[in-house]
Design a protein around this motif. Structure first.
Motif, PDB file in Angstrom:
ATOM      1  N   SER A 193      -2.464  -3.915  -5.721  1.00 31.77           N
ATOM      2  CA  SER A 193      -3.628  -4.737  -5.389  1.00 31.77           C
ATOM      3  C   SER A 193      -3.225  -6.188  -5.089  1.00 31.77           C
ATOM      4  O   SER A 193      -3.862  -6.863  -4.289  1.00 31.77           O
ATOM      5  N   LYS A 196      -2.163  -6.135  -1.528  1.00 29.40           N
ATOM      6  CA  LYS A 196      -3.371  -6.101  -0.680  1.00 29.40           C
ATOM      7  C   LYS A 196      -4.018  -7.470  -0.599  1.00 29.40           C
ATOM      8  O   LYS A 196      -4.499  -7.891   0.441  1.00 29.40           O
ATOM      9  N   LYS A 197      -4.029  -8.140  -1.721  1.00 28.47           N
ATOM     10  CA  LYS A 197      -4.699  -9.438  -1.782  1.00 28.47           C
ATOM     11  C   LYS A 197      -3.952 -10.520  -1.007  1.00 28.47           C
ATOM     12  O   LYS A 197      -4.553 -11.296  -0.278  1.00 28.47           O
ATOM     13  N   ASN A 200      -1.330  -8.418   2.676  1.00 22.78           N
ATOM     14  CA  ASN A 200      -1.799  -7.229   3.386  1.00 22.78           C
ATOM     15  C   ASN A 200      -1.352  -7.213   4.845  1.00 22.78           C
ATOM     16  O   ASN A 200      -1.120  -6.170   5.428  1.00 22.78           O
ATOM     17  N   ASN A 233       0.531  -2.134   2.563  1.00 24.18           N
ATOM     18  CA  ASN A 233      -0.163  -3.142   3.385  1.00 24.18           C
ATOM     19  C   ASN A 233      -0.654  -2.535   4.698  1.00 24.18           C
ATOM     20  O   ASN A 233      -0.150  -1.504   5.144  1.00 24.18           O
ATOM     21  N   SER A 234      -1.642  -3.213   5.291  1.00 22.89           N
ATOM     22  CA  SER A 234      -2.215  -2.670   6.534  1.00 22.89           C
ATOM     23  C   SER A 234      -1.338  -2.996   7.740  1.00 22.89           C
ATOM     24  O   SER A 234      -1.415  -2.356   8.770  1.00 22.89           O
TER      25      SER A 234
END
Ligand code: ADP
Length: 627
Positions: A193, A196-197, A200, A233-234
């Motif tokens: 997370s 992601k934060k 990402n 990650n995206s």
């Protein structure tokens, strides 16, 4: 092996990291991932340029691995690596990059601010680790090197074994204490997370082996754990995607995901600019006013990314105060990752981007005003005040940006109108943009001062916000038309005739008696040129209106000091009341004193102003009724 000492500044910083009470220790991960990404950028670039290197895009990645039992967290990359000399230079001293412009930064004395704003690169690992080991290898060398440090007393560098090119940063995570939980940095789900934060949109995959659970084959309800490599990650940020690929829902989801707001944004804009300074931005206008928007606590700003890496959560320099309601982000590859706040403020690229963003917001608002009137009115009801404050502040410096965006309620249209709309409708003989001030639209509509103007068929703008009159004073005029308060003594209307003067002449003694009876409260009593149905009203002379005096008086430090609006009590000589006044003047001067006071107080009440002595006023009214 001899320990090397850190350069003195680095030592100070290291001390600061180790003893940090900073609450966002988690940002160390962002810093290490950013370094890893930079290192991969370099090797990627090199492999692109050098045709002798045979490479596969899949070779470029970052890996996070955890050993809970040993309390080890590792961030590895397949980047450029460091030579022995580079290790010594890069990790023995603080980066040159301006991240530590630090000596001159008083705020940063305790380090909290500097960590909070930017992180400080590699050293932030010491916020969470007792010991940090860096193992690194470059493509040009067979040998690998190990850098090791347990903190401020120094570091060692030695040769070691490593098969692949790149860098591993190995952290021995501190033990949790009563006040600090470090275990979370060994929890894969928490690490995920954090990625992601903060990371990402890093271009390269950030991988981690995750433990998952699945149903055991051939069983009904038995489960087994298995390991699966996951990309956390995206990699492609929404703002780098093609606008045509994105649907409004994507932007709306992103708005919520980012916690820009919990409402559905009223409007969004996606900007991609290629040029000397290139940047992408996504901007949102919220549909609701944040609860703290009109308080000191509200922090304006956009998220700022440097090439996909978040460097500031709220960069205030990207938005003027009057557009402080805008949410969103800016990403530019032309900004350095470790730029300090002070430098950022004076950064030419950032200033350029801020200017463009300001223009973009304005043009978005103008197009909303033109094509989506209802939406604009909704926006204006939420944030119009900020625009007017913007007009007023900085001595009108933002006039050009804001004058086309402000609106006021119109007496004739019975809705919000722009200044441009007002001026385009002005009557041929009309000299001024007329406005009236008051608590709310209903009260203003009943103001006696508006009667004559309204009778002439002129439109009147209703100013219901305290800031309104101050804002247009700064504006001074719009399309060369001056503003005029309907309460001002000098309305400069064509029909104002000489017979008014005659009336003043005829009743000269009467009026000065009344003025004296009012004991300095008004500068003058005179026959009114504007009243139709009401017996009296107040007018003002000079720059300061009654409404402005009221606002200034209400300010905590009494900005008004001893300034007063110069009030004039206007009497409607056509009104039956005037007969009573004249009679009293002839027969009963005491009664006229009371009458003057009552009429003056009534004029105040109509204006929505407080009367000085309500009890006295009430008694005077009883007495007059009895007489
Ligand atoms: P900054 O990133 O601001 O330069 P850091 O203290 O984070 O400061 O890093 C110092 C330097 O160490 C970097 O500029 C880079 O040259 C080198 N470095 C750090 N991490 C890595 C890595 N994973 N791979 C290669 N070089 C690295």
């Amino acid at each position: 092996m001899a320990k090397k000492q850190f350069k003195s500044e680095s030592k100070r910083l290291l001390d600061l990291m180790i003893n940090s009470i900073y609450t966002h220790k988690e940002i160390f991960l962002r810093e290490l991932i950013s370094n890893a990404s930079d290192a991969i950028d370099k090797s990627y670039y090199k492999s692109l340029k050098d045709s002798s290197i045979d490479f596969n895009k899949d070779d470029f990645y970052i890996r996070i691995s955890v050993d809970k039992d040993e309390r080890v967290l590792k961030v590895s990359d397949t980047g450029i690596g460091m030579t022995k000399e580079e290790l010594d230079a890069n990790l023995g001293t603080i980066a040159k990059s301006g991240s530590l412009d630090f000596k001159s930064n008083n705020e940063a004395k305790d380090g909290i601010d500097i960590i909070g704003q930017f992180g400080v690169g590699f050293y932030s690992a010491f916020m969470v680790a007792e010991k940090v080991i860096v193992i690194t290898k470059t493509a040009d060398s067979d040998e690998a090197y190990k850098w090791e440090s347990s903190g401020a007393d120094g570091y060692t560098i030695s040769s070691c074994q490593k098969d692949t090119v790149g860098t591993d940063v190995i952290m021995e995570i501190k033990k949790s204490t009563d006040s600090e939980n470090y275990d979370e940095f060994l929890d894969p789900y928490n690490l995920k997370s954090l990625v992601k934060k903060y990371s990402n949109f890093i271009k390269y995959p950030i991988k981690m082996m995750m433990t998952k659970s699945r149903k055991k084959e051939g069983t009904e309800d038995e489960y087994e754990d298995y390991q699966e490599d996951e990309i956390l990650n995206s990699m492609v940020p929404i703002w780098r995607k093609n606008k045509s690929e994105l649907k409004p829902e994507d932007y709306e989801n992103f708005y919520k995901e980012k916690h820009f707001g919990y409402d559905k944004p009223l409007k969004y804009a996606h900007v991609s600019v290629e040029g000397i300074t290139s940047y992408n931005a996504i901007l949102y206008i919220p549909s609701r006013t944040p609860f703290d928007f009109y308080t000191k606590e509200f922090e304006k700003g956009l998220e700022l990314y440097s090439n996909g890496v978040l460097i500031m959560e709220k960069c205030p320099d990207l938005l003027p105060d009057y557009f402080g309601f805008v949410q969103g982000l800016v990403d530019s590859a032309d900004l350095s990752l470790n730029i300090s706040r002070e430098i950022l403020q004076h950064n030419r690229q950032l200033q350029f981007i801020a200017k463009k963003i300001k223009e973009k917001i304005k043009s978005e608002l103008l197009s909303m005003l033109k094509d989506e009137r209802e939406k604009y009115e909704e926006f204006y009801n939420n944030f119009g005040r900020t625009l007017k404050f913007g007009l007023y502040s900085e001595w009108g410096a933002n006039k050009e940006t804001l004058q086309d965006l402000i609106m006021f309620y119109s007496s004739t249209e019975r809705k919000l109108v722009t200044l441009d709309e007002y001026v385009s409708r002005m009557k041929e003989d009309q000299k001024y943009i007329y406005y009236a001030t008051g608590e709310n639209v209903n009260n203003i509509a009943k103001l006696p001062q508006t009667e004559l103007i309204a009778d002439k068929g002129y439109e009147i703008l209703y100013f219901t916000d305290e800031i309104d009159e101050f804002a247009i004073k700064v504006l001074m005029n719009f399309k060369e038309k001056e503003f005029k308060n309907v309460s001002s003594a000098d309305l400069d209307l064509k029909s104002e005739g000489e017979n008014d003067n005659k009336e003043n002449e005829e009743n000269k003694d009467l009026f000065s008696f009344m003025q004296e009876a009012l004991n300095g409260k008004v500068k003058e009593v005179r026959a009114s040129k504007r009243l139709k149905t009401h017996p009296v009203c107040l007018a003002t002379e000079g720059e300061l209106s009654i409404e402005m005096e009221k606002v200034l008086k209400a300010m905590p430090d009494n900005m008004a000091g001893n300034v007063h609006a110069e009030k004039i009590l206007e009497i409607n000589t056509e009104h039956p009341m005037f007969e009573k006044i004249k009679n009293a003047y002839a027969d009963d001067k005491d009664k006229l004193k009371k009458l003057s006071s009552v009429l003056y107080n009534q004029a105040l009440l109509i204006e929505g102003l407080q009367i000085e002595d309500p009890v006295q006023y009430a008694n005077d009214v009883y007495e007059l009724i009895e007489k």
